[in-house]
Design a protein around this motif. Structure first.
Motif, PDB file in Angstrom:
ATOM      1  N   ILE A  25       0.853  -1.183   0.000  1.00 57.87           N
ATOM      2  CA  ILE A  25       0.000   0.000   0.000  1.00 57.87           C
ATOM      3  C   ILE A  25       0.893   1.237   0.000  1.00 57.87           C
ATOM      4  O   ILE A  25       1.816   1.346   0.808  1.00 57.87           O
ATOM      5  CB  ILE A  25      -0.920   0.014   1.231  1.00 57.87           C
ATOM      6  N   ALA A  26       0.619   2.137  -0.919  1.00 59.77           N
ATOM      7  CA  ALA A  26       1.446   3.344  -1.038  1.00 59.77           C
ATOM      8  C   ALA A  26       0.578   4.558  -1.317  1.00 59.77           C
ATOM      9  O   ALA A  26      -0.538   4.439  -1.827  1.00 59.77           O
ATOM     10  CB  ALA A  26       2.492   3.174  -2.133  1.00 59.77           C
ATOM     11  N   ILE A  27       1.105   5.722  -0.955  1.00 59.78           N
ATOM     12  CA  ILE A  27       0.450   6.998  -1.269  1.00 59.78           C
ATOM     13  C   ILE A  27       1.467   7.857  -2.015  1.00 59.78           C
ATOM     14  O   ILE A  27       2.602   8.043  -1.549  1.00 59.78           O
ATOM     15  CB  ILE A  27      -0.018   7.734   0.000  1.00 59.78           C
ATOM     16  N   THR A  28       1.061   8.351  -3.175  1.00 61.58           N
ATOM     17  CA  THR A  28       1.930   9.226  -3.960  1.00 61.58           C
ATOM     18  C   THR A  28       1.182  10.508  -4.287  1.00 61.58           C
ATOM     19  O   THR A  28      -0.050  10.575  -4.162  1.00 61.58           O
ATOM     20  CB  THR A  28       2.345   8.552  -5.285  1.00 61.58           C
ATOM     21  N   ILE A  51      -2.606   9.885  -4.133  1.00 60.60           N
ATOM     22  CA  ILE A  51      -3.089   8.746  -4.893  1.00 60.60           C
ATOM     23  C   ILE A  51      -2.715   7.482  -4.118  1.00 60.60           C
ATOM     24  O   ILE A  51      -1.540   7.241  -3.845  1.00 60.60           O
ATOM     25  CB  ILE A  51      -2.461   8.686  -6.299  1.00 60.60           C
ATOM     26  N   VAL A  52      -3.725   6.694  -3.748  1.00 62.76           N
ATOM     27  CA  VAL A  52      -3.478   5.452  -3.006  1.00 62.76           C
ATOM     28  C   VAL A  52      -3.373   4.297  -3.996  1.00 62.76           C
ATOM     29  O   VAL A  52      -4.237   4.115  -4.849  1.00 62.76           O
ATOM     30  CB  VAL A  52      -4.612   5.172  -1.999  1.00 62.76           C
ATOM     31  N   SER A  53      -2.305   3.537  -3.867  1.00 63.28           N
ATOM     32  CA  SER A  53      -2.123   2.369  -4.737  1.00 63.28           C
ATOM     33  C   SER A  53      -2.058   1.099  -3.900  1.00 63.28           C
ATOM     34  O   SER A  53      -1.387   1.053  -2.869  1.00 63.28           O
ATOM     35  CB  SER A  53      -0.838   2.502  -5.562  1.00 63.28           C
ATOM     36  N   ASN A  54      -2.805   0.099  -4.329  1.00 65.53           N
ATOM     37  CA  ASN A  54      -2.755  -1.236  -3.730  1.00 65.53           C
ATOM     38  C   ASN A  54      -2.162  -2.179  -4.776  1.00 65.53           C
ATOM     39  O   ASN A  54      -2.780  -2.420  -5.808  1.00 65.53           O
ATOM     40  CB  ASN A  54      -4.153  -1.700  -3.333  1.00 65.53           C
ATOM     41  N   VAL A 105       3.398  -6.982 -11.559  1.00 61.77           N
ATOM     42  CA  VAL A 105       2.568  -6.400 -10.502  1.00 61.77           C
ATOM     43  C   VAL A 105       1.212  -5.990 -11.058  1.00 61.77           C
ATOM     44  O   VAL A 105       1.123  -5.473 -12.180  1.00 61.77           O
ATOM     45  CB  VAL A 105       3.269  -5.152  -9.892  1.00 61.77           C
ATOM     46  N   GLU A 106       0.145  -6.247 -10.271  1.00 60.45           N
ATOM     47  CA  GLU A 106      -1.168  -5.688 -10.608  1.00 60.45           C
ATOM     48  C   GLU A 106      -1.505  -4.645  -9.546  1.00 60.45           C
ATOM     49  O   GLU A 106      -1.229  -4.841  -8.358  1.00 60.45           O
ATOM     50  CB  GLU A 106      -2.242  -6.771 -10.688  1.00 60.45           C
ATOM     51  N   THR A 107      -2.073  -3.529  -9.997  1.00 61.06           N
ATOM     52  CA  THR A 107      -2.264  -2.382  -9.116  1.00 61.06           C
ATOM     53  C   THR A 107      -3.625  -1.734  -9.326  1.00 61.06           C
ATOM     54  O   THR A 107      -4.109  -1.633 -10.453  1.00 61.06           O
ATOM     55  CB  THR A 107      -1.158  -1.333  -9.358  1.00 61.06           C
ATOM     56  N   VAL A 108      -4.206  -1.296  -8.217  1.00 60.39           N
ATOM     57  CA  VAL A 108      -5.430  -0.489  -8.243  1.00 60.39           C
ATOM     58  C   VAL A 108      -5.079   0.889  -7.687  1.00 60.39           C
ATOM     59  O   VAL A 108      -4.505   1.009  -6.602  1.00 60.39           O
ATOM     60  CB  VAL A 108      -6.553  -1.118  -7.391  1.00 60.39           C
ATOM     61  N   LEU A 109      -5.400   1.933  -8.452  1.00 56.97           N
ATOM     62  CA  LEU A 109      -5.133   3.310  -8.029  1.00 56.97           C
ATOM     63  C   LEU A 109      -6.441   3.977  -7.615  1.00 56.97           C
ATOM     64  O   LEU A 109      -7.456   3.857  -8.302  1.00 56.97           O
ATOM     65  CB  LEU A 109      -4.491   4.111  -9.162  1.00 56.97           C
TER      66      LEU A 109
END
Length: 330
Positions: free
Chosen positions: A161-164, A251-254, A235-239
């Motif tokens: 989990i990241a925030i950019t 922007i939160v990325s999982n 990697v698969e990602t949901v923004l």
């Protein structure tokens, strides 16, 4: 009064009108008894000296039942250590405005107490007010459970989990980054996501980031990201656009590592390609039928033996119908 012969010869008396004092004390007691909160005083030995009428509703005890009773006898066993700790803190001369513990009620129920208390070193008494803190305690328990859930999610989960910011600069990365990527979370902060994305996949990711200006959530196509060992992992990602949330402002990325899944699919595709190549290059006439006898595949040699139109016309027909029931056993 005692004379020279050590005998009493008189008594000197002084009187004072305490009507107002008694009246004020009575009014104060009435006010406390009318309150939903429990007002009480506790002596140096830890025994109740006074308890207001609300004790009956809150704890199930009449005030007179509590007088002389150790307050620790009411404390729930699990809360005894912290109650001893806070009592010592109060006895040291410091006031407590919000302390929570639980009492065993007379009817075997549980009372949730939210305390405000202070110690008077002159009277050697602890003055305390207890109100029903059940709602507050339940809210705190829910918050604690939520925090534990979040902690488990971001520290022990399978997702990164990241925030950019909108430019792709990392503001926060969950502790799972170490186990998933081999890169500590703090090493991401201040760096840009494109430092870790494969150059061939960067254009597609950039295009999707631009879409977030108008869309709330995006599911990115799988892309390659570099881990701590300089390996490219799929990697698969949901923004999720949470720029309008002051608590997040980003922007939160999982993200989830799907390298094994991608490799498995590639192996299946490669095997299918190999099998088809073998079939098509065979000198024999090879055909594949489904369970209903419909032709699904015929290699080139087979196609040479019939007209293209005939092949197209019977592709969705039964092989058995075309060649007769006598050939079904074949």
């Amino acid at each position: 009064m005692i004379g020279d012969d050590n005998r009493f010869f008189a008594v000197a008396c002084q009187t004072k009108d305490t009507t107002q004092i008694v009246k004020h004390r009575s009014e104060a007691n009435q006010l406390m008894d009318a309150s939903l909160d429990v007002f009480c005083t506790i002596n140096e030995q830890g025994n109740f000296v006074y308890a207001s009428a609300a004790a009956l509703n809150h704890w199930g005890y009449l005030p007179e039942e509590l007088i002389g009773k150790p307050y620790m006898d009411l404390v729930l066993e699990a809360d005894i250590p912290k109650t001893h700790e806070i009592a010592a803190y109060v006895r040291s001369g410091r006031d407590v405005k919000s302390f929570v513990n639980r009492y065993n009620k007379k009817d075997a129920g549980i009372a949730y107490n939210l305390w405000s208390t202070r110690w008077d070193n002159h009277t050697k008494l602890m003055y305390a007010v207890a109100r029903d803190g059940k709602e507050k305690i339940e809210q705190e328990e829910k918050i604690q459970q939520s925090e534990q859930w979040f902690k488990a999610l971001v520290q022990e989960g399978a997702e990164l989990i990241a925030i950019t910011d909108l430019a792709g600069n990392y503001k926060y990365v969950s502790p799972t980054s170490t186990s998933i990527t081999g890169i500590p979370a703090e090493d991401f902060i201040g760096r840009n996501v494109f430092e870790f994305i494969h150059p061939d996949d960067a254009a597609g990711i950039l295009a999707n980031l631009e879409k977030l200006a108008t869309e709330k959530k995006l599911h990115l196509e799988p892309f390659r990201s570099k881990n701590g060992n300089d390996e490219w992992r799929w990697v698969e990602t949901v923004l999720t656009n949470m720029l309008d949330n002051p608590a997040v402002n980003g922007i939160v990325s999982n993200s989830r590592d799907i390298t094994d899944k991608v490799n498995a699919v590639k192996q299946i595709e490669a095997k299918e390609l190999f099998n088809r190549t073998v079939l098509e290059s065979s000198p024999d006439c090879l055909k594949i039928l489904d369970t209903e006898g419909r032709l699904q595949f015929m290699n080139f040699n087979g196609l040479c033996q019939m007209e293209i139109d005939d092949f197209i016309s019977f592709k969705n027909k039964s092989w058995w119908t075309l060649w007769g029931s006598e050939n079904e056993a074949l």
